[in-house]
Design an enzyme around this catalytic site. Structure first.
Site, short mmCIF file in Angstrom:
data_model
loop_
_atom_site.label_atom_id
_atom_site.label_comp_id
_atom_site.label_asym_id
_atom_site.label_seq_id
_atom_site.Cartn_x
_atom_site.Cartn_y
_atom_site.Cartn_z
N GLU A 1 15.29 30.11 -12.18
CA GLU A 1 16.22 31.21 -11.96
C GLU A 1 17.55 30.95 -12.66
O GLU A 1 18.16 31.87 -13.23
CB GLU A 1 16.43 31.41 -10.46
N HIS B 1 3.49 46.47 -19.27
CA HIS B 1 4.18 47.18 -18.20
C HIS B 1 4.03 46.44 -16.86
O HIS B 1 4.09 47.06 -15.80
CB HIS B 1 3.66 48.61 -18.06
N LYS C 1 10.00 27.59 2.77
CA LYS C 1 10.31 28.06 1.41
C LYS C 1 10.24 26.96 0.36
O LYS C 1 10.61 25.82 0.58
CB LYS C 1 11.69 28.70 1.37
#
Length: 481
Positions: free
Chosen positions: A296, A162, A289
């Site tokens: 992705e 979970h 960043k």
């Protein structure tokens, strides 16, 4: 009046007027199926030999046709083949150019066959050859995962259910948890191959060829394992394409799941892994960043692969026997899926190999609470039923939360107040290495079990699942446009 096409298709004899230009453009498939060129030439060459054996062609005619087709093969390989606006598909282009090279004799190549059985044969052969390249690319990802696992040593991290920290597992065990789904995908490729390698050629349009073609001999020459048993089914069957797309989609899902966890583990919130600059991107606005774009994109490609599968299944649903032009849509889906996988897998393999493990951060995330199950198991060993032991440890956890302490920081008096079996030996249970050492059963996350698993994974990689004829995709049999 609508503009009309100046084409003269293979079926034009029946018609008084040329086809509407827009309708022609919709009907044509050359932009998609031209990559079947070399396969189509090969099938035509073998078909010419079959026609000679059936008494349809003389030896001289067969030799002239095969020589003309060899010229076509060289033109396709060199990139010198010139397509014409009248070429409806790759089969039309090949036959048109063959007639240019050998004259009216070129028209004999179409004897006893149809584009219906030809296109199905071409697509199956193309896929049989490309599966070898796909297996090779998949193996590289598996090797990258296995190399990371073998390099992990005795490092451990939290296992999750979970997406909540659950129990400690060895990092090698975590890497291998992504190896085995890919191994199942690879095995599916092997399972699929015999169902692809069934030859439709000789089924003609739907009823079977009117000439005594030795289909078994033809199949062996082309590398098929069997011939289609029913001519109607032979030209209508695209199960093999749908099954390949399922395997591709399942593989895409597994790659997506792996990519998701890498993305999470590379985030500052986790910080377990780091992507080297060569496999990361930056932000056009925020200088600080470092983004996991390649992972992705891998995650996103699963949607593309699922789309190819869904598209073909929707096409196949409700089709009447035998051939229907709907089936022209099969190649775009198969080609698209193969292209997607062969573009993603090599990059993913290199990126996985380059990932850096932040061991201190990873092991530091394993707190004493993750050994709560081990504490319950200890109480079971002392004679408590598991459900009672579970409840006792639940009280210990609740006390630790109330005090803002770790389980191993609780004092002995407080533990004994909960249950008399929670003595000093119980606290010694709350160690990651102790927890791992208890799980050396087959398939478990303990050191001995993982060592056995590593050997099994290495052995699995030595077993190729495809026949030799599919492992080496010969350059002269592949056309990419």
């Amino acid at each position: 009046m609508a503009e009309t096409s100046a084409s003269s298709p293979l079926w034009a004899g029946r018609f008084e007027q040329p086809m509407d230009a827009a309708a022609w453009a919709l009907n044509a498939s050359l932009s998609v199926d031209r990559r079947l060129a070399l396969v189509d030439v090969r099938v035509n060459q073998v078909w010419a030999e079959a026609l000679e054996e059936a008494g349809v062609l003389s030896a001289a005619e067969r030799a002239a046709l095969v020589a003309g087709l060899e010229t076509l093969r060289q033109e396709f390989q060199s990139g010198n083949f010139v397509f014409q606006p009248t070429d409806e598909d790759i089969h039309t282009a090949v036959e048109r150019r063959l007639r240019e090279l050998v004259g009216p004799l070129g028209g004999k190549i179409a004897t006893g066959r149809s584009r219906n059985d030809l296109v199905a044969t071409d697509l199956r052969l193309w896929l049989m050859e490309q599966l070898g390249a796909l297996e090779g690319a998949l193996l590289e990802v598996q090797k990258a995962l296995l190399d990371q696992a073998e390099a992990s040593g005795d490092l451990y991290l939290p296992g999750y259910t979970h997406l909540q920290r659950a129990q400690p597992v060895l990092l090698a065990h975590w890497w291998l948890a992504y190896f085995w789904p890919l191994e199942r995908d690879r095995q599916r490729l092997g399972d699929l191959y015999p169902r692809i390698a069934v030859m439709p050629m000789g089924a003609a349009a739907l009823a079977g060829s009117g000439f005594p073609i030795d289909r078994e001999h033809l199949a062996r020459r082309l590398g098929f394992l069997a011939v289609a048993s029913n001519s109607l089914d032979a030209v209508a069957d695209r199960d093999f394409a749908a099954e390949f797309l399922f395997v591709a989609a399942m593989l895409g899902i597994h790659l997506s799941q792996l990519a998701e966890m890498v993305i999470l583990f590379c985030s500052q919130e986790f910080g377990f892994l780091e992507i080297p600059d060569a496999f990361a991107t930056g932000s056009s606005l925020m200088p600080q960043k470092k983004n996991p774009d390649l992972f992705e994109l891998t995650r996103a490609k699963a949607g593309t692969l699922l789309g190819h599968l869904t598209a073909l299944l929707a096409v196949l649903k409700g089709l009447p026997l035998a051939y229907n032009k709907d089936l022209q849509e099969d190649k775009a889906q198969v080609f698209g899926a193969m292209d997607t996988l062969l573009s993603v897998l090599p990059v993913l393999a290199a990126a996985i190999r380059a990932l850096r493990v932040r061991a201190e951060r990873m092991q530091g995330a394993v707190s004493a609470e993750l050994m709560a199950t081990d504490l319950a198991d200890y109480l079971v060993e002392q004679g408590l039923p598991f459900r009672e032991a579970h409840a006792v440890v639940g009280q210990v956890v609740r006390l630790a939360l109330a005090r803002g302490q770790s389980l191993d920081a609780l004092d002995q008096e407080a533990l004994l107040a909960i249950h008399p079996l929670l003595d000093e030996r119980a606290l010694a249970i709350l160690q990651p290495r102790h927890s791992l050492a208890r799980r050396n059963l087959s398939g478990g996350s303990g050191p001995l079990a993982v060592r056995t698993q590593l050997h099994a994974a290495r052995a699995a990689l030595l077993q190729r699942v495809l026949p030799d004829s599919s492992e080496n995709v010969r350059e002269e049999r592949t056309s990419r446009s």
